[in-house]
Scaffold this motif. Structure first.
Motif, mmCIF file in Angstrom:
data_model
loop_
_atom_site.group_PDB
_atom_site.id
_atom_site.type_symbol
_atom_site.label_atom_id
_atom_site.label_comp_id
_atom_site.label_asym_id
_atom_site.label_seq_id
_atom_site.Cartn_x
_atom_site.Cartn_y
_atom_site.Cartn_z
ATOM 1 N N MET A 129 0.813 -1.210 0.000
ATOM 2 C CA MET A 129 0.000 0.000 0.000
ATOM 3 C C MET A 129 0.853 1.270 0.000
ATOM 4 S SD MET A 129 -3.238 -0.491 -0.165
ATOM 5 C CE MET A 129 -3.950 0.964 0.562
ATOM 6 N N ARG A 130 2.041 1.186 0.563
ATOM 7 C CA ARG A 130 2.870 2.392 0.652
ATOM 8 C C ARG A 130 3.234 2.918 -0.732
ATOM 9 N NH1 ARG A 130 6.362 -1.822 1.519
ATOM 10 N NH2 ARG A 130 8.310 -1.806 0.337
ATOM 11 N N HIS A 131 3.257 2.021 -1.722
ATOM 12 C CA HIS A 131 3.613 2.450 -3.080
ATOM 13 C C HIS A 131 2.541 3.370 -3.662
ATOM 14 C CE1 HIS A 131 6.815 -0.462 -2.878
ATOM 15 N NE2 HIS A 131 5.959 -1.449 -2.690
ATOM 16 N N ARG A 133 1.072 5.720 -2.206
ATOM 17 C CA ARG A 133 1.155 7.083 -1.675
ATOM 18 C C ARG A 133 1.575 8.078 -2.752
ATOM 19 N NH1 ARG A 133 4.544 5.503 3.796
ATOM 20 N NH2 ARG A 133 2.899 4.277 4.803
ATOM 21 N N HIS A 152 -1.275 -10.096 -3.697
ATOM 22 C CA HIS A 152 -0.237 -9.109 -4.026
ATOM 23 C C HIS A 152 0.976 -9.775 -4.674
ATOM 24 C CE1 HIS A 152 2.165 -5.496 -3.714
ATOM 25 N NE2 HIS A 152 3.098 -6.173 -3.069
ATOM 26 N N GLN A 162 -4.346 -4.445 -4.525
ATOM 27 C CA GLN A 162 -3.071 -5.156 -4.525
ATOM 28 C C GLN A 162 -2.423 -5.115 -5.906
ATOM 29 O OE1 GLN A 162 -1.530 -6.127 -1.961
ATOM 30 N NE2 GLN A 162 -3.140 -5.898 -0.455
ATOM 31 N N ALA A 201 -1.133 -1.661 -6.411
ATOM 32 C CA ALA A 201 0.085 -1.443 -5.619
ATOM 33 C C ALA A 201 1.288 -2.067 -6.305
ATOM 34 C CB ALA A 201 -0.089 -2.020 -4.223
ATOM 35 N N GLN A 219 2.012 0.146 -9.318
ATOM 36 C CA GLN A 219 2.575 1.436 -8.926
ATOM 37 C C GLN A 219 4.001 1.275 -8.428
ATOM 38 O OE1 GLN A 219 0.992 4.417 -9.414
ATOM 39 N NE2 GLN A 219 2.967 5.320 -8.889
ATOM 40 N N LYS A 220 4.278 0.143 -7.799
ATOM 41 C CA LYS A 220 5.653 -0.131 -7.364
ATOM 42 C C LYS A 220 6.585 -0.170 -8.570
ATOM 43 C CE LYS A 220 8.556 -3.700 -5.242
ATOM 44 N NZ LYS A 220 8.594 -5.079 -4.709
ATOM 45 N N ASN A 246 6.987 3.361 -9.782
ATOM 46 C CA ASN A 246 7.834 4.147 -8.878
ATOM 47 C C ASN A 246 9.309 3.811 -9.039
ATOM 48 O OD1 ASN A 246 5.562 5.360 -7.833
ATOM 49 N ND2 ASN A 246 5.451 4.034 -6.029
ATOM 50 N N ASP A 260 11.388 7.225 -9.771
ATOM 51 C CA ASP A 260 12.316 7.737 -8.753
ATOM 52 C C ASP A 260 13.758 7.800 -9.242
ATOM 53 O OD1 ASP A 260 10.215 7.987 -7.000
ATOM 54 O OD2 ASP A 260 10.518 6.014 -6.074
#
Length: 610
Positions: free
Chosen positions: A1-3, A5, A211, A332, A335, A338-339, A342, A346
């Motif tokens: 889930m943090r991904h 954000r 996930h 999931q 996420a 998105q991971k 990211n 990044d």
């Protein structure tokens, strides 16, 4: 889930739509949960009015919503039971219409918001791709990059739209239903909601499995996309080597891996959703059985209307609760996607503008000062303590064996890579102090691996100068020696070029690429072995025109061939990243057994043989 954000900036951007959408979801469910209360009233009213039971519990009027109390107060004064039932039924229909109206508004806000986010995210991903340096693209397959901007962004959109909508719907339905259930009967509510903690535990353990499997599916899909993209691009090579069967076998290995992962996830979900429906069924059973016993035994003030109300509430909860699994799967998968997004969003490119970078006019003075460069991905050192100084307007030829560092010079001048040691200057200004866009706009580069876009011939030539006039396009094509062939095409300059120029010959592609560089009219131009597919006669025509075109420009011609028609100020011979020979044509011909002299002799002998 943090991904997930990372999506916060989009939700903030579209906060009005998101806020309105959440409000519409709550209002839709609010009007929905009023219907069971009216049903309770009607059942109890009819039961009392017609005296259907001898020993009945009429139930309490406590627990009604204030709107329902208003409606009851209005229709309760009616003396005719049938009229009361009809009026109450019409009000229930009105509540259903209001719910549908707010559901429409809900989709117009949240789902439309998700499409806006998808648009913004695809643009962000594409812009990031363009900002990354060559090293990134060497390390990542094109198919994987395509999968991220298409499949991964789509999965994230499902989260920002349907998943958000389902989550808000779930929370509001459960909150409103449980609130009014507790208002009606705390005892019956307790037994009805017993299965929910079991459901929460199942969701907790299954989500981690979903996930992991979603990540494996996305990785397998990336490999599959890469495999397909390479096969489509290299179809001529595959056919010429009769490797269709082996490529199909390789593709089937990737599809089998994807199939196994997808089937595994489907099996998990196939067990998950029926289990949720079973728990909902148990809740319904508890409502009827325990509520019926309370009613029969005159306990806890349970009425027939209360039982009906709870059955309707449980059925209302069926879809939202069963959608927990679907929503969890959406979250999931989003996420996992998105991971992956990211991971490269990044990444900071190694080649980028410094804080002191400036926009300056390039005149064409080039200085390589003790430059050493090693390719990061291979570890091959292409240049070692390399020094080269070119005056404005000089014509320099660079030759040497394959792998001697010729093309590296062009790559470093365009600042596709940063040097490992030493520095490169243009007009006595370090490259790092020049804005990348300004630097590359003022240098024309013709690469050895020609790339043309699937567009018209004219648009390919004017690619670097989108607003160039037709006359400039024709003149560039004339200097490049391809104007007559273009005019011979069915649609002339409006002829569509196939993907990567597949409809053109190698020589035509090279000359259109040269024309694309010439139309920029730069102060510095670099030709990287760009006439290898051109015949000797055409080469002479092009070289003759280039002599005139390059009169006041700095030119670097990287080649394996000797262009006798072009008057070079200097010819440089590279060997393992060093200059081993340097001088004019006449000077280099005087070096006994020199590389250039041997190259010239072989070329002249080949020409004579022809």
């Amino acid at each position: 889930m943090r991904h997930l954000r990372a999506l916060g900036k989009y939700f903030w951007k579209y906060r009005v739509r998101l806020g309105a959408g959440i409000l519409f979801v709550v209002l839709s469910n609010y009007f929905n949960v009023l219907s069971p209360q009216l049903m309770r009233f009607i059942i109890n009213y009819v039961d009392n009015a017609l005296s259907l039971t001898h020993s009945r519990v009429t139930g309490t009027d406590d627990g009604y919503d204030f709107l329902v109390k208003k409606v009851i107060g209005w229709i309760g004064v009616q003396s005719n039971v049938g009229r009361v039932v009809i009026i109450a039924s019409l009000i229930i229909l009105l509540l259903a219409l209001l719910r549908s109206f707010f559901m429409f508004l809900m989709r117009q806000t949240i789902i439309v918001m998700s499409r806006h986010i998808e648009y913004d995210q695809k643009n962000e991903v594409y812009a990031k791709y363009q900002s990354l340096d060559n090293l990134f693209f060497k390390r990542h397959a094109i198919g994987d990059l395509m999968n991220r901007i298409a499949e991964d962004v789509s999965r994230v959109r499902i989260f920002t739209g349907p998943a958000i909508m389902y989550i808000v719907n779930l929370v509001s339905v459960i909150a409103l239903s449980v609130f009014f259930m507790l208002q009606s009967s705390k005892e019956l509510t307790f037994y009805v909601l017993i299965p929910l903690p079991v459901l929460a535990i199942i969701i907790y353990f299954v989500n981690s499995t979903i996930h992991k499997k979603s990540e494996r599916i996305q990785e397998a899909l990336s490999d599959l996309t890469t495999n397909a993209q390479e096969s489509y691009s290299g179809i001529r090579v595959i056919k010429s080597f009769v490797q269709e069967r082996s490529m199909l076998d390789f593709f089937q290995v990737n599809t089998e891996r994807y199939r196994k992962n997808a089937v595994s996830l489907a099996k998990t979900e196939a067990i998950y959703f029926p289990a949720i429906n079973l728990l909902i069924g148990i809740s319904t059973l508890c409502t009827i059985m325990i509520g019926g016993l309370y009613y029969i035994n005159h306990e806890h003030n349970i009425s027939l209307g209360t039982i009906v109300e709870f059955i309707v509430y449980v059925n209302m909860l069926t879809f939202p609760v069963s959608a927990i699994g679907l929503t969890a799967s959406m979250v999931q998968r989003a996420a996992a996607s998105q991971k992956r997004l990211n991971e490269f969003l990044d990444i900071e490119p190694e080649v980028k503008d410094s804080t002191s970078a400036k926009d300056a006019v390039i005149e064409g003075i080039v200085d390589f000062n003790n430059v050493t460069f090693t390719y990061p991905d291979t570890g091959i050192t292409a240049l070692r303590n390399f020094n080269l100084h070119i005056k404005k307007g000089e014509k320099i030829a660079i030759t040497g064996r394959t792998g001697s560092g010729k093309s590296t010079i062009a790559q470093l001048l365009l600042r596709m890579y940063n040097v490992e040691a030493g520095n490169i200057e243009l007009d006595k200004t370090p490259l790092a102090n020049l804005q990348l866009s300004s630097l590359r706009q003022q240098i024309s580069y013709v690469p050895q691996d020609v790339f043309l876009f699937s567009d018209t011939v004219e648009n390919n030539i004017r690619f670097g100068i989108p607003n160039a006039k037709k006359e400039a396009v024709v003149e560039a094509a004339r200097i490049a020696g391809v104007d007559k062939e273009i005019e011979g095409f069915a649609n002339g300059y409006d002829t569509l070029i196939g993907e990567r120029g597949v409809t053109l010959s190698g020589g035509q592609k090279q000359r259109i690429s040269i024309a694309r560089a010439l139309i920029k009219d730069p102060g510095l131009i670099i030709f990287d072995d760009c006439l290898s597919a051109v015949d000797a006669k055409t080469e002479k025509e092009i070289m003759g025109r280039l002599n005139e075109y390059l009169a006041d420009k700095t030119a670097i011609i990287i080649t394996h061939r000797v262009f006798s028609l072009l008057n070079f100020d200097r010819i440089i011979v590279l060997e393992e990243g060093h200059i081993v020979e340097e001088g004019t044509h006449e000077q280099l011909m005087q070096i006994p057994d020199g590389f250039y002299a041997r190259l010239y002799a072989r070329q002249q002998g080949h020409t004579g043989h022809q």
